[in-house]
Scaffold this motif. Sequence first.
Motif, PDB file in Angstrom:
ATOM      1  N   TYR A  48       0.873  -1.149  -0.001  1.00 10.93           N
ATOM      2  CA  TYR A  48      -0.043  -0.017  -0.011  1.00 10.93           C
ATOM      3  C   TYR A  48       0.882   1.287   0.037  1.00 10.93           C
TER       4      TYR A  48
ATOM      5  N   HIS B  53       5.096   8.974  -3.725  1.00  8.65           N
ATOM      6  CA  HIS B  53       4.394   7.914  -3.232  1.00  8.65           C
ATOM      7  C   HIS B  53       4.027   6.786  -3.979  1.00  8.65           C
TER       8      HIS B  53
ATOM      9  N   ARG C  33       7.006   4.885  -4.966  1.00  3.29           N
ATOM     10  CA  ARG C  33       7.294   3.747  -3.787  1.00  3.29           C
ATOM     11  C   ARG C  33       6.316   2.831  -3.917  1.00  3.29           C
TER      12      ARG C  33
ATOM     13  N   ARG D 272       9.621  -6.620  14.409  1.00  2.00           N
ATOM     14  CA  ARG D 272       9.201  -7.072  12.981  1.00  2.00           C
ATOM     15  C   ARG D 272      10.043  -7.636  12.171  1.00  2.00           C
TER      16      ARG D 272
ATOM     17  N   LYS E 197       6.431  -1.518   1.833  1.00  2.00           N
ATOM     18  CA  LYS E 197       5.233  -1.035   2.492  1.00  2.00           C
ATOM     19  C   LYS E 197       4.108  -2.050   2.415  1.00  2.00           C
TER      20      LYS E 197
ATOM     21  N   ASN F  35       3.377  -3.113  14.435  1.00  2.00           N
ATOM     22  CA  ASN F  35       2.966  -1.720  14.297  1.00  2.00           C
ATOM     23  C   ASN F  35       1.799  -1.356  14.990  1.00  2.00           C
TER      24      ASN F  35
ATOM     25  N   GLU G 138      12.634   2.956  13.707  1.00  2.00           N
ATOM     26  CA  GLU G 138      11.491   4.072  13.375  1.00  2.00           C
ATOM     27  C   GLU G 138      10.325   4.103  14.243  1.00  2.00           C
ATOM     28  N   GLY G 139       9.466   4.545  13.857  1.00  2.00           N
ATOM     29  CA  GLY G 139       8.055   4.695  14.659  1.00  2.00           C
ATOM     30  C   GLY G 139       7.153   3.479  14.212  1.00  2.00           C
TER      31      GLY G 139
ATOM     32  N   SER H  41       5.802   5.826  11.499  1.00  2.00           N
ATOM     33  CA  SER H  41       6.681   7.071  11.135  1.00  2.00           C
ATOM     34  C   SER H  41       8.176   6.701  11.290  1.00  2.00           C
ATOM     35  N   ASN H  42       9.015   7.751  10.847  1.00  2.00           N
ATOM     36  CA  ASN H  42      10.260   7.859  10.980  1.00  2.00           C
ATOM     37  C   ASN H  42      10.632   8.461  12.167  1.00  2.00           C
TER      38      ASN H  42
ATOM     39  N   LEU I 148      11.138   2.038   6.944  1.00  2.00           N
ATOM     40  CA  LEU I 148      10.484   2.285   5.548  1.00  2.00           C
ATOM     41  C   LEU I 148      11.255   3.531   5.091  1.00  2.00           C
TER      42      LEU I 148
ATOM     43  N   GLY J  50      10.691   6.750   4.300  1.00  2.00           N
ATOM     44  CA  GLY J  50       9.564   7.675   4.330  1.00  2.00           C
ATOM     45  C   GLY J  50       9.858   8.944   3.471  1.00  2.00           C
ATOM     46  N   ILE J  51       8.699   9.263   2.778  1.00  2.00           N
ATOM     47  CA  ILE J  51       8.642  10.359   1.804  1.00  2.00           C
ATOM     48  C   ILE J  51       8.819  11.655   2.904  1.00  2.00           C
TER      49      ILE J  51
ATOM     50  N   ARG K  32      10.472  11.748   5.610  1.00  2.16           N
ATOM     51  CA  ARG K  32      11.913  11.523   5.844  1.00  2.16           C
ATOM     52  C   ARG K  32      12.712  12.490   4.728  1.00  2.16           C
TER      53      ARG K  32
ATOM     54  N   SER L 278       8.472  11.765  11.681  1.00  2.00           N
ATOM     55  CA  SER L 278       7.768  12.339  10.539  1.00  2.00           C
ATOM     56  C   SER L 278       7.239  11.082   9.831  1.00  2.00           C
TER      57      SER L 278
ATOM     58  N   THR M   2       3.748  11.043   6.423  1.00  2.00           N
ATOM     59  CA  THR M   2       3.090  11.754   5.714  1.00  2.00           C
ATOM     60  C   THR M   2       1.847  12.596   6.087  1.00  2.00           C
TER      61      THR M   2
HETATM   62  N1  PDD Z   1       2.988   5.254   7.384  1.00  2.00           N
HETATM   63  N2  PDD Z   1       7.463   4.063   8.829  1.00  2.00           N
HETATM   64  C1  PDD Z   1       6.429   3.262   8.826  1.00  2.00           C
HETATM   65  C2  PDD Z   1       6.629   1.763   9.503  1.00  2.00           C
HETATM   66  C3  PDD Z   1       5.422   3.858   8.346  1.00  2.00           C
HETATM   67  O1  PDD Z   1       4.180   3.204   8.512  1.00  2.00           O
HETATM   68  C4  PDD Z   1       5.470   5.118   7.837  1.00  2.00           C
HETATM   69  C5  PDD Z   1       4.277   5.792   7.291  1.00  2.00           C
HETATM   70  C6  PDD Z   1       6.518   5.978   7.899  1.00  2.00           C
HETATM   71  C7  PDD Z   1       6.782   7.376   7.277  1.00  2.00           C
HETATM   72  O2  PDD Z   1       6.424   7.226   5.754  1.00  2.00           O
HETATM   73  P1  PDD Z   1       6.098   8.388   4.994  1.00  2.00           P
HETATM   74  O3  PDD Z   1       7.004   9.699   5.392  1.00  2.00           O
HETATM   75  O4  PDD Z   1       6.253   8.180   3.460  1.00  2.00           O
HETATM   76  O5  PDD Z   1       4.557   8.747   5.369  1.00  2.00           O
HETATM   77  C8  PDD Z   1       7.641   5.199   8.408  1.00  2.00           C
HETATM   78  C9  PDD Z   1       1.752   5.651   6.742  1.00  2.00           C
HETATM   79  C10 PDD Z   1       1.411   7.276   6.991  1.00  2.00           C
HETATM   80  C11 PDD Z   1       0.639   4.894   7.283  1.00  2.00           C
HETATM   81  O6  PDD Z   1       0.811   3.459   7.463  1.00  2.00           O
HETATM   82  O7  PDD Z   1      -0.445   5.190   7.355  1.00  2.00           O
END
Ligand code: PDD
Length: 285
Positions: free
Chosen positions: A33, A49, A52, A136, A143, A150, A175-176, A179-180, A199, A201-202, A204, A237, A239
Amino acid sequence: MDALGYYNGTWGPLDDMTVPMNDRGVYFGDGVYDAAVCVNRVIFTLDEHIDRFFTSAELLEIKPSCSKEALTALLQDLVQKVDNAPLLAYWQWTRGASRRDHTFPPGTANLLIMLKPIAVPDIYRKIKLITQDDTRFLHCNIKTLNLIPNVLAAQRARERGGKEAVFHRGEIVTEGSHSNVHILKGGVFITHPADNLILRGIARSHLLGACKKLKVPVEERPFTLTELFNADEILISSTSTMGLSAEAIDGKPAGGKAPELLKKLQDEVFGEFCAATGWQPGVRS
Ligand code: PDD
């Protein structure tokens, strides 16, 4: 209509839509996704996006059901069909539909799209974090739909009054949960390398772009929990959050020691978002 669902060519109000039981996403989570924020019908950083998304599909050997251009056009068309409020645009491909069998079915992916209202975050607000063991698998650069650790970590954060859970493998912060995670220390922006443990991240990438523009030195290297707790500032960080900073981790005060540099970075990434989408904080779109 405030929220829209789309599945393989059919669309309607999100809560009325269904998927077939034989979709491999239902019983294997066999899919990928991506998601982006849409304001004033502009899907922010959509090309990045989509790129990726195609990379994730390729890494899982999922056969695209359309080209990048066709997916872009479809998303841009669908955001015209819902109320003009800030949206999360989410899309996924699953590895087709077939009776349950571990090996790949013939055919191309099933495309599912969801558009739902979201609140544009106040990037300057402070958040609380918790830490969680990163249990994980070793393909966190893809993704995929498989987000159970998570989901559990995000729930633990919520139960403990936090906004996000920070994963660590032993001493190393990865990471989160969605999020990163980055730190500022001595004027340097430090972030885990974009390898298989996080991941890419965009948001990031855009923070790294802001560092380059503002001539803030960057170190893309693993950092430890001790460095996290002692950081001048901690940023997360994604999206939908862009670059929030933390004031506490596991109930202990954190960050808050480089507010000017933090604000410069936040102004840069938030400014880029506002310029691209026409978003005006405090004014409803
Ligand atoms: N998640 N790391 C993980 C595990 C993530 O799920 C996400 C974003 C990111 C940050 O990626 P980006 O900057 O491209 O959004 C890092 C999205 C927002 C989600 O699962 O809803």
